[in-house]
Structure formats: C-alpha cells, structure tokens
Design a protein around this motif. Structure first.
Motif, short mmCIF file in Angstrom:
data_model
loop_
_atom_site.label_atom_id
_atom_site.label_comp_id
_atom_site.label_asym_id
_atom_site.label_seq_id
_atom_site.Cartn_x
_atom_site.Cartn_y
_atom_site.Cartn_z
N ALA A 422 -14.91 36.96 -75.57
CA ALA A 422 -13.86 37.30 -74.57
C ALA A 422 -14.37 38.60 -73.96
CB ALA A 422 -12.45 37.55 -75.26
N VAL A 423 -14.85 39.61 -74.90
CA VAL A 423 -15.44 40.88 -74.29
C VAL A 423 -16.42 40.59 -73.31
CG1 VAL A 423 -16.34 43.04 -75.08
CG2 VAL A 423 -14.53 42.30 -76.27
N ALA A 424 -17.38 39.74 -73.94
CA ALA A 424 -18.54 39.54 -72.84
C ALA A 424 -18.19 39.01 -71.64
CB ALA A 424 -19.58 38.74 -73.79
N TYR A 425 -17.23 38.09 -71.58
CA TYR A 425 -16.87 37.41 -70.47
C TYR A 425 -15.96 38.68 -69.57
CZ TYR A 425 -13.71 34.97 -66.97
OH TYR A 425 -13.34 34.65 -65.76
N ALA A 426 -15.33 39.37 -70.20
CA ALA A 426 -14.87 40.49 -69.41
C ALA A 426 -15.82 41.61 -68.60
CB ALA A 426 -13.67 41.20 -70.07
N VAL A 427 -16.74 41.90 -69.41
CA VAL A 427 -17.68 42.79 -69.01
C VAL A 427 -18.54 42.06 -67.81
CG1 VAL A 427 -19.85 44.06 -69.67
CG2 VAL A 427 -17.83 44.04 -71.18
N ASP A 428 -18.89 40.70 -68.14
CA ASP A 428 -19.80 40.10 -67.15
C ASP A 428 -18.82 39.93 -65.83
OD1 ASP A 428 -22.45 38.50 -66.66
OD2 ASP A 428 -20.64 37.02 -66.07
N ALA A 429 -17.84 39.69 -65.88
CA ALA A 429 -16.80 39.27 -64.82
C ALA A 429 -16.55 40.68 -63.90
CB ALA A 429 -15.35 38.65 -65.26
N LEU A 430 -16.54 41.95 -64.51
CA LEU A 430 -16.09 43.01 -63.81
C LEU A 430 -17.19 43.92 -63.40
CD1 LEU A 430 -12.83 44.03 -65.85
CD2 LEU A 430 -12.95 42.77 -63.65
N VAL A 431 -18.46 43.61 -64.26
CA VAL A 431 -19.54 44.62 -64.22
C VAL A 431 -20.79 43.79 -63.77
CG1 VAL A 431 -20.91 46.60 -65.11
CG2 VAL A 431 -18.47 46.47 -65.77
N LEU A 432 -21.24 43.12 -64.83
CA LEU A 432 -22.85 42.60 -64.57
C LEU A 432 -22.71 41.59 -63.52
CD1 LEU A 432 -23.32 42.66 -68.45
CD2 LEU A 432 -23.92 44.27 -66.68
N GLU A 433 -21.82 40.74 -63.68
CA GLU A 433 -21.83 39.52 -62.82
C GLU A 433 -23.17 38.63 -62.95
OE1 GLU A 433 -21.16 40.66 -58.89
OE2 GLU A 433 -18.82 41.39 -59.25
N THR A 434 -23.73 38.39 -64.15
CA THR A 434 -24.78 37.69 -64.58
C THR A 434 -24.67 36.24 -64.62
OG1 THR A 434 -24.77 37.98 -66.78
CG2 THR A 434 -25.88 39.79 -65.51
N GLY A 435 -23.47 35.57 -65.01
CA GLY A 435 -22.95 34.50 -65.42
C GLY A 435 -23.36 33.92 -66.65
N TYR A 436 -24.08 34.91 -67.45
CA TYR A 436 -24.51 34.35 -68.81
C TYR A 436 -23.66 34.97 -70.01
CZ TYR A 436 -29.12 33.17 -66.62
OH TYR A 436 -30.02 32.73 -65.91
N TRP A 437 -22.34 34.95 -69.67
CA TRP A 437 -21.41 35.58 -70.72
C TRP A 437 -21.24 34.53 -71.83
CZ3 TRP A 437 -17.28 32.15 -71.87
CH2 TRP A 437 -17.21 31.35 -70.79
N TRP A 438 -21.44 33.00 -71.48
CA TRP A 438 -21.41 32.18 -72.29
C TRP A 438 -22.42 32.11 -73.49
CZ3 TRP A 438 -25.49 29.03 -72.72
CH2 TRP A 438 -26.55 29.02 -71.67
N LEU A 439 -23.47 32.97 -73.38
CA LEU A 439 -24.24 32.69 -74.56
C LEU A 439 -23.74 33.58 -75.81
CD1 LEU A 439 -27.55 34.15 -72.60
CD2 LEU A 439 -27.13 32.14 -73.62
N THR A 440 -22.46 34.33 -75.54
CA THR A 440 -21.92 35.05 -76.73
C THR A 440 -21.31 33.78 -77.61
OG1 THR A 440 -20.13 35.35 -75.38
CG2 THR A 440 -21.91 37.13 -75.84
N ALA A 441 -20.99 32.73 -76.69
CA ALA A 441 -20.25 31.52 -77.54
C ALA A 441 -21.17 30.91 -78.62
CB ALA A 441 -19.87 30.65 -76.47
N LEU A 442 -22.39 31.10 -78.58
CA LEU A 442 -23.40 30.80 -79.44
C LEU A 442 -22.95 31.31 -80.95
CD1 LEU A 442 -26.80 30.91 -77.82
CD2 LEU A 442 -25.30 28.55 -77.96
N LEU A 443 -22.24 32.39 -80.87
CA LEU A 443 -21.99 32.97 -82.10
C LEU A 443 -20.92 32.24 -83.15
CD1 LEU A 443 -20.87 36.78 -80.92
CD2 LEU A 443 -22.93 36.06 -82.18
N PHE A 444 -20.53 31.09 -82.48
CA PHE A 444 -19.50 30.11 -83.12
C PHE A 444 -20.46 29.02 -84.17
CE2 PHE A 444 -16.56 31.18 -79.94
CZ PHE A 444 -15.39 31.47 -80.76
#
Length: 559
Positions: A422-444
């Motif tokens: 969720a933090v990675a999604y928020a940072v990517d959506a508001l600041v980075l805008e790379t679209g790669y936030w989903w990579l953190t879902a690999l932590l599951f």
C-alpha cells in the motif's frame, strides 16, 4: 595508596597538549577573522591551550589513586571535585584488560573492573604496567567473593555458589578448595610451609589449560560466515571520504550499461528501455556496495578476534583477543548466569556455532556486541560439549509451539506485506509515477515459508537442571538457563495471542543481556502450558534452594 604508572602520565600530558594546542590554534584562527585579533595571537593561544590542557591532565594523574585493601578496592579521583569510591571485591564480576598499540609498545594496559548490575564500568585504571595487571588479577581471583556476591545478585545465587563450584570441580584447572581470603594472615604453600598473603597475591597464577584457540584458517572462516550488521553502515559512512573512487565506479557502471562498448550484452542494453538500464545500473552498484561491506566485515572481525584463545584456570575462563587492540579478561564460572549458543544460516550449513557465557557484570571495552563470547566459532558438537562443561545439561529435545502459532505468523507477515504494498502504491501514484508499484506485491511470495520457518525454529525443553529455549531462523539462538539462576518468571499475552489461546513465558536472570531484553523466552505456547511451565520453574527453583539449605545444615552439623 598507589598511583598509575608514570608512563601513563606522559601519554596523558602529550595527548592533552595536542588537543589543547589544536583548540587554541582553531580559536585563534577564528578570532583573527571575526574579532580582529593580531596574527601573533594564534600561536599564543595554541601554546596557552596546550599548557592548560596538559596541566589539567597532569593534575588528574596526580590526584588519581587506588588501593586494594582487604575486601575493598578504593579509588580516589578528581581535581576540583574530589571523589572517593569504595568497591567491594565481592561485586566484581569481570576484570577486563585492554591494550592499544601504543600501550603495548610501552608495556602498559587499561584495567576495567566490571560489577553486577552496573550501567557502566565501575572503575578504570588507565594505565598500569603488566606486572600490576597480574597482581590485580591474582588478588581478585584469589579473593573469596561468595558473601559479597549475594549482595550483588540475590540470596539464592549466594546459596548456590558452593554447588556451582562443585559442579565444575572436574574441569581442567578447577582443583582444590576455595582460595584463601585476602584478609587472612597466612596460608600454606605446596610443601605445607606457611607463606604470607602478599606472596600469594604477587605470585603469578598458572596459565591454565587451553580450551580453544583460533588458527588463521578458522579465523578467516569465522570472518566469512559471521557478517557484522555494522559493516554496511560503516561502509556507507566512509563513502564521502573516497568520493573520487565512488564516482569512478559509478561512471564505469554507467558505461557498462550504456551503448559505448561493443558486444551482444551491451547492444541488448542499448536497445532496452531506459528504466531497464537504470535498474541494471542500480543492481550492479548495490552488488558492489555489499561486496565492499563484506570486505569491511571480514577485516573488522579479523582485527577483533586475531589471536583469540580461551583458557581455564582456578574456576575462571580467561580470553585473549585482538590485533590493533588487545583484550583479555576473566569470566568466573561461578557467576555465569546464562549459556548461549548462536548459529546463523551459514554456520548451520557448515556445522559451526558460537558459544557465549553471560555474567551479571556490565560489558566493558568495545564488547557491546560480543560480551561474554567464549568461543567465536567451532564445530557444533564441540560447542555443545564445552557448554555442558560450563553448565551441565542433557540432550535437548525441543517442543514446538502449537500449529495455530504458525497461522499467527502467517497473518502477521501478510499484514506487513500488504502494508508495504500500500505504501509503494501511494508513493508511486503521488510521486514516482513509474507504474512498477506492483513489484512490492512479490513480498507475499515468501510469507508462507517465513511463517513456517519461524514456527519451526522456536521451542523449549525442560531438562533436569536447566531451561533451554530456542528461536530465530537467520540467527538461531539457544539459551541455557540453570534453575538456580532464575530471578523472575512471567507470562505475557498480547491481544492477538489471546485470540488464539497462546502465551509467552519469559525466564529472567541477572545476566547483563537481560538488561537489554535478551532473556530466555518460550514463544507462543498454549496458555495452560505457559501457566504450568511457570509453576514448574518456580517449583524447581524452590526445590533446588531447599536442597542447598539442607546441605548447608548438614555441613554445619558435621562442623
């Protein structure tokens, strides 16, 4: 009363003169620019600072005195505010000796007296010669400390001191009766002739039997398999000092992932998206950084544990180690609170382990991370054999937590992964805008294996004389706690544990690690089992103390 060695006064005065001269020159340089002082004020202020600092250092040396008198170490210090401390020798847990390179060249050493329950070193003698070190060590070693130990730990520890000595009587170097009191008028030598107490104090004690020593191969192996957590931090902090080298490495990495070189890999990189090249550049840089951190870790370990050896004599474990700074110290067996065996993943893979013994003394020197380490690295079987010599116990058969504890770990790790995603999604959506936030879902992906490994590597065992606990996967820690060393046994239940009828049992001793939270804990067992375990520990402690009281009464009757 005794003074420190005169050569230590020369060192103090020289060091203080350099410091005072530096501050004087620095202050004079600022004064000429900001206050308009004349140029000749700079050397004058430097000379004044050197004289003032060195004069104060000399006064501190002259006003510092110490004396061993009977049961007490008396230390007087202070220039303007005089202090007089009297330290009962019965409270002394460890006597640590440190020598840096300069002290070793001059034949000097720093002696630290560590006491039970202290938050700092009780007394520091900086510095005395090696003959005085031997006299101090022998005086403390030959002194009967049982009565004073009771005041430092508890009445229970005092009543068990005799039993602990008898349990160690069959070890190498532990022979004969308890050494005579320092206050006795005389004792007998090996031929039965009386000798004075001062002769006993000044006589060098035997080196004892060698229990363990590092050769160069073992030292390098230990340095490779025991990565120091501080190494990456130290490496990162030192990067600004070598920025030219850092920039050269970064330019090389950029060239490597660019298109200026020939070759199929480079041509593939040249045709790849910019984000791919940036990611590969970052990966190469991070790999180089961690490789450098590994080199720093190996160097730090080699410097700290060079020439490590462990000997045993007169009921004490004595260690020596260090390349640039030489450390040595005594660990009294009768004051050992907890025996700890540590094994990280690499050590377990190759069959090695680390043995640490903990007393009630404060960790001195630079031993905040390595206090009480008796054997840094040895085959696992040898470590357990030595641990049984220090504190006898049988074969350990650990009982694991119930399987619902594993479900608790699974839920905890899943929540952590969800939060990071969720933090990675928020940072990517508001600041980075790379679209790669989903990579953190690999932590599951590692959540389920991590929960299973945590559950698998936790457990406890009740031996006839000790409580053994185990926890940790990356760094598995096994703590051996004798019943007679227990201070407090408590049961804790968090709201999440109560939902699954689980509880954690803590067994506290007087060891220095307990002050930092490093106590023996039995994690996530049934509430009923936790209550029964607490009662069992209390009963066994009470039974042990009752047996000691009966033994004391029988001894009084025989007397």
């Amino acid at each position: 009363m005794n003074r420190l060695h005169p050569r230590s006064a020369v060192l103090r005065v020289a060091r203080a003169a350099l410091q005072g001269g530096f501050f004087g020159f620095f202050g004079g340089s600022l004064g000429t620019g900001m206050l308009g002082l004349p140029a000749f004020a700079v050397p004058l202020l430097g000379l004044f600072g050197a004289l003032a600092f060195s004069g104060y250092a000399l006064a501190r040396y002259l006003r510092f005195r110490y004396e061993l008198d009977g049961d007490t170490l008396t230390v007087e210090s202070g220039v303007f505010a005089r202090q007089s401390r009297q330290i009962p020798l019965g409270r002394v847990q460890n006597l640590d000796v440190e020598q840096n390179i300069l002290n070793r060249l001059l034949g000097l050493a720093i002696v630290r007296f560590e006491t039970a329950g202290g938050s700092a070193t009780e007394a520091t003698l900086d510095a005395v010669d090696e003959a005085e070190v031997r006299r101090l060590r022998n005086y403390v070693r030959t002194h009967d400390r049982d009565d004073e130990t009771a005041a430092a730990t508890s009445d229970a520890v005092s009543k068990t001191a005799t039993a602990v000595r008898s349990a160690h009587a069959d070890l190498p170097g532990v022979t004969g009766p308890t050494p005579a009191r320092a206050g006795d008028a005389q004792t007998a030598n090996e031929h039965g002739d009386p000798v004075s107490t001062s002769e006993v104090e000044d006589r060098d004690q035997p080196d004892g039997s060698l229990l363990f020593a590092f050769d160069q191969r073992e030292l390098l192996t230990y340095a490779l398999v025991s990565v120091r957590p501080a190494a990456p931090v130290l490496t990162l902090a030192s990067l600004p000092l070598g920025m030219d080298i850092v920039w050269a490495v970064l330019r090389f990495n950029a060239t490597l992932v660019g298109a200026s070189l020939n070759g199929p890999v480079v041509r593939w990189l040249a045709g790849s998206p910019e984000t791919t090249r940036v990611g590969i550049f970052a990966a190469i840089s991070l790999a180089q950084f961690f490789l450098l951190a590994l080199v720093v870790s190996v160097a730090l370990t080699v410097i700290e544990y060079y020439g490590f050896q462990l000997t045993q004599a007169d009921g004490d474990l004595r260690y020596e180690r260090g390349l640039l700074r030489r450390y040595s110290g005594n660990i009294p067996l009768e004051k050992v609170q907890t025996v700890t065996i540590r094994e990280n993943v690499l050590m377990r893979r190759f069959g090695y382990a680390t043995l640490a013994v903990e007393t009630a003394g404060y960790s001195g020197g630079n031993q905040q991370s390595t206090q009480g380490v008796a054997v840094p690295l040895a085959p696992r079987e040898e470590v357990y054999e030595l641990a049984r010599d220090i504190e006898p116990f049988g074969d350990l058969d650990f009982e694991r937590s119930p399987k619902r504890a594993r479900r608790r770990y699974l839920a905890r790790f899943s929540l952590a992964a969800a939060g990071l995603t969720a933090v990675a999604y928020a940072v990517d959506a508001l600041v980075l805008e790379t679209g790669y936030w989903w990579l953190t879902a690999l932590l599951f992906l590692p959540v389920a294996p991590a929960a299973h490994l945590r559950w698998r590597h936790r457990g406890f065992d009740l031996d006839d004389s000790v409580l053994a606990t185990r926890s940790g996967f990356w760094r598995r820690t096994t703590r051996i706690v004798p019943y007679y060393r227990l201070q407090t046994v408590f049961v804790t239940r968090s709201p999440f544990q109560r939902r699954r009828d689980l509880a954690t049992v803590g067994a506290d001793t007087a060891s220095s690690s307990s002050l930092l939270g490093g106590i023996a804990r039995v994690y996530d067992i049934d509430e009923d089992t936790a209550t029964a375990l607490r009662e069992t520990l209390r009963e066994r402690l009470t039974a042990h103390l009752a047996g000691l009281r009966l033994g004391d009464r029988a001894g009084d009757t025989d007397g």
